[in-house]
Write an enzyme that holds these catalytic residues in place. Sequence first.
Site, short mmCIF file in Angstrom:
data_model
loop_
_atom_site.label_atom_id
_atom_site.label_comp_id
_atom_site.label_asym_id
_atom_site.label_seq_id
_atom_site.Cartn_x
_atom_site.Cartn_y
_atom_site.Cartn_z
N ASP A 194 -10.86 2.00 -2.82
CA ASP A 194 -11.41 1.77 -1.48
C ASP A 194 -12.94 1.80 -1.53
O ASP A 194 -13.59 1.37 -0.59
CB ASP A 194 -10.92 2.86 -0.50
CG ASP A 194 -9.51 2.55 0.00
OD1 ASP A 194 -9.00 1.45 -0.29
OD2 ASP A 194 -8.92 3.41 0.68
N ASP A 208 0.83 -1.20 0.00
CA ASP A 208 0.00 0.00 0.00
C ASP A 208 0.87 1.26 0.00
O ASP A 208 2.07 1.21 0.30
CB ASP A 208 -0.89 -0.03 1.25
CG ASP A 208 -2.15 0.80 1.10
OD1 ASP A 208 -2.25 1.56 0.14
OD2 ASP A 208 -3.03 0.69 1.98
C1 GLA Z 1 -5.74 1.99 2.44
C2 GLA Z 1 -6.10 0.83 1.55
C3 GLA Z 1 -7.15 -0.03 2.21
C4 GLA Z 1 -6.63 -0.53 3.53
C5 GLA Z 1 -6.23 0.65 4.39
C6 GLA Z 1 -5.56 0.21 5.66
O1 GLA Z 1 -6.78 2.90 2.56
O2 GLA Z 1 -6.57 1.31 0.32
O3 GLA Z 1 -7.49 -1.11 1.38
O4 GLA Z 1 -5.55 -1.39 3.32
O5 GLA Z 1 -5.34 1.51 3.71
O6 GLA Z 1 -5.11 1.28 6.43
#
Ligand code: GLA
Length: 752
Positions: A537, A470
């Site tokens: 997300d 990420d």
């Molecule tokens: C980001 C990612 C999510 C998740 C969160 C965790 O927003 O896109 O899928 O992994 O971080 O903090």
Amino acid sequence: MIQENNGVFRLDTPNTTYLFHITETGHLEHLYYGQTLNEIGDLEAYRVNTKLRMPTIVNTSDRFPRSYPALTLMETSSFGKGDLREVAFAGEYGENGNTVFDFVYDSYRIEKGCALPSPLPFARRNCSSTLIIQCLDEPTGIILELHYTVFDDCDVITRSCVVCNSGSETLVIRSVSSLQLDLIDTGWEALTLDGAWSRERQICRTPLHSGIFSIQSTAGISSAEHNPLLILNRNSGSYLFNLFWSGDHRESVEVTTYGTLRLLTGINPSTFSYRLKSGECFYTPEAMMAFSPCGEEYVTQTAHFFVRQQVLPEYWSEKERPILLNSWEGMGFDLSEEKIKKQALQAKKLGIELFVIDDGWFRHKQCAVGDLGDWVVAENKFPKGLKSVVSFLHEIGLMAGIWVEPESISLESDLYRTHPEYLVQCPGREPSPGRDQYLLDLTREDVVQVLYQKLENLISDNSFDYLKWDMNRYFSDDYSPDLWMPEFRYRWTIGLYELLRKIRRRFPTLLIEGCASGGGRFDLGMLSYVDQFWGSDNTDATDRLEIFLGTSLGYPQRCFGAHVSKIPNGITGRIYDYETAFAVNAFGAYGYELDVTALTDEEKQIFIDQITFYKQFRNLLQLGTLRRVRNDDTVIWTTENEDATVILALYLEKRTCVSQPKVRTLQVPSCRREVIYRVRTRKQWITAPFPCAMKNGAHLSEVFERIVPGVILCGNGMTLMPVHLGTDMNQDTAFLGDYGSRIFIVEAMGGT
Ligand code: GLA
């Protein structure tokens, strides 16, 4: 195939020809890019005719009185010799900052399947040959190499540039595009993928008029705001361009008042400059281009094929990806060995194959984001360490995955305490946080090495099968003590690629999913190292329709991470049903992201049926050829196997017409006219609030099977059952509701 004949260069892919030549002035004039030419004919038919005496605009030189750089279609361009458009190359040379450059053809060579000695990602070189044209700016000794790689299997040409300083003084590169394409203006539309966090890659269409249209990222990463993909449409076909670059990029299309168009794509010059010392070379990212006379749907197929064959890491590229359960939306930070075991046991019963431990597994002290940078397991949550959880997952037959955010650091971390210099910050300024965290300085080799070691230990000590990589903040405070700061973002991105390359080499079979607050770095650079990318997300199935539609213009569905999450949706609050969530996400690298221990028996049964179906058709859903057939009030997507004998079709109505029955039809253009098909519905559940005629609880949808000639399916389409109008509700009516959907299985039976 690449040919040179009397100064005319001809590049051929199976369905396209690219043509340019050396002009009388020694420059490279673009002639043609489009559908395959059988005969070239007379070159004058392609050239902008400049045999007029024009006031104001300048000639190349006295010796060539009627050659006007401002009017000519060029393969590359630079500032200072009369080209009035945005130029591909701009720089300053030597102490007095000479800004005039004029690149003239010097020599060429052709190399088979060669790899660039570049620190950047580029397309694999299977089935390819590269034409390298060397151009020289004689007074300074600056060499500009144009690299054209022809992919015979993919119908794609890539372009990149190498700048070498063979002069004695330093060159400051202010801009150097990866690709320049000059065309005649015949009324164009630009299609770009614009958005923001949780609404990534929305399709935007802009009619192009005289002036400059551009998109860019200044975020430091390719960004959710503007993807580097750009399509140019006109009646006679579509051109698709994309860039192997995960940093700031800029794509511009200039329509001139003289009736020409110039496309430039590459590193964003507004956040970049580079000092090239005598004897050094600079590599631009690689750009891809493809053309189809049949429009954007067809050029999209080419892009998909190219990404599959030449971009995605080899091990997973043609393999089916496991169905996963990710802990984030279901458990958040509330993780523990016991809780994960409960989730995993239930996941296993549903048929899920991979459990991903998302954010929240590592030590948190005072800071909301925990000790980002340390990557030390939280002992209160996992007293026996991660290894014990992974062993459990493996014992019950699940693969095990873990989330990391390697590029970030928290002020609460031991890493920061011991190495404050690893955090990107400008002396004398307070660094700006993004999601409460800061950037690590990936321009430094020691930081890359530290990160590599931490990741290596995490993956190998615990035997993880999957990694979610990420990145949750944009850039600010560009600074690194040993750098000239305009180079910071370029060098930072190279550092990132170096880290990814090391991890990929060490773990070639590890399944890696990229992520950047969702889909904020969904680009060819990242996809050269990661096998799939988290789409967004935003898991609202109705929003995902649009996100998928945009993304799938340039990227095949196998690399689009797509999960079913809790309803009502956590971000939008919207209510739809689990079958629509399945139908939309099934066209991707599929998974779930909710608390599976909180499901009702009915929901469990729904998920078991979905997973069983997905496994049966996974090959087609993930790896098949995708077609986006309709996107108005009705959405139809299809995916087919190689000989189109099995096709799955998603049929979805955004707003069901209930006031009057409306004829509903399913079109499947990939069907062959001469073939007869059996079309059947996937057995699926209706869980929406029920009309009076039905009992409460989940019901099976209408089920039917039809024998249908291909000519009908690929023509007007086969008629579907009417939707329920509040009167009869029986096996001859379909209850759909807004955003209701069905999946159809279309199988060839034989010839007519
Ligand atoms: C980001 C990612 C999510 C998740 C969160 C965790 O927003 O896109 O899928 O992994 O971080 O903090």
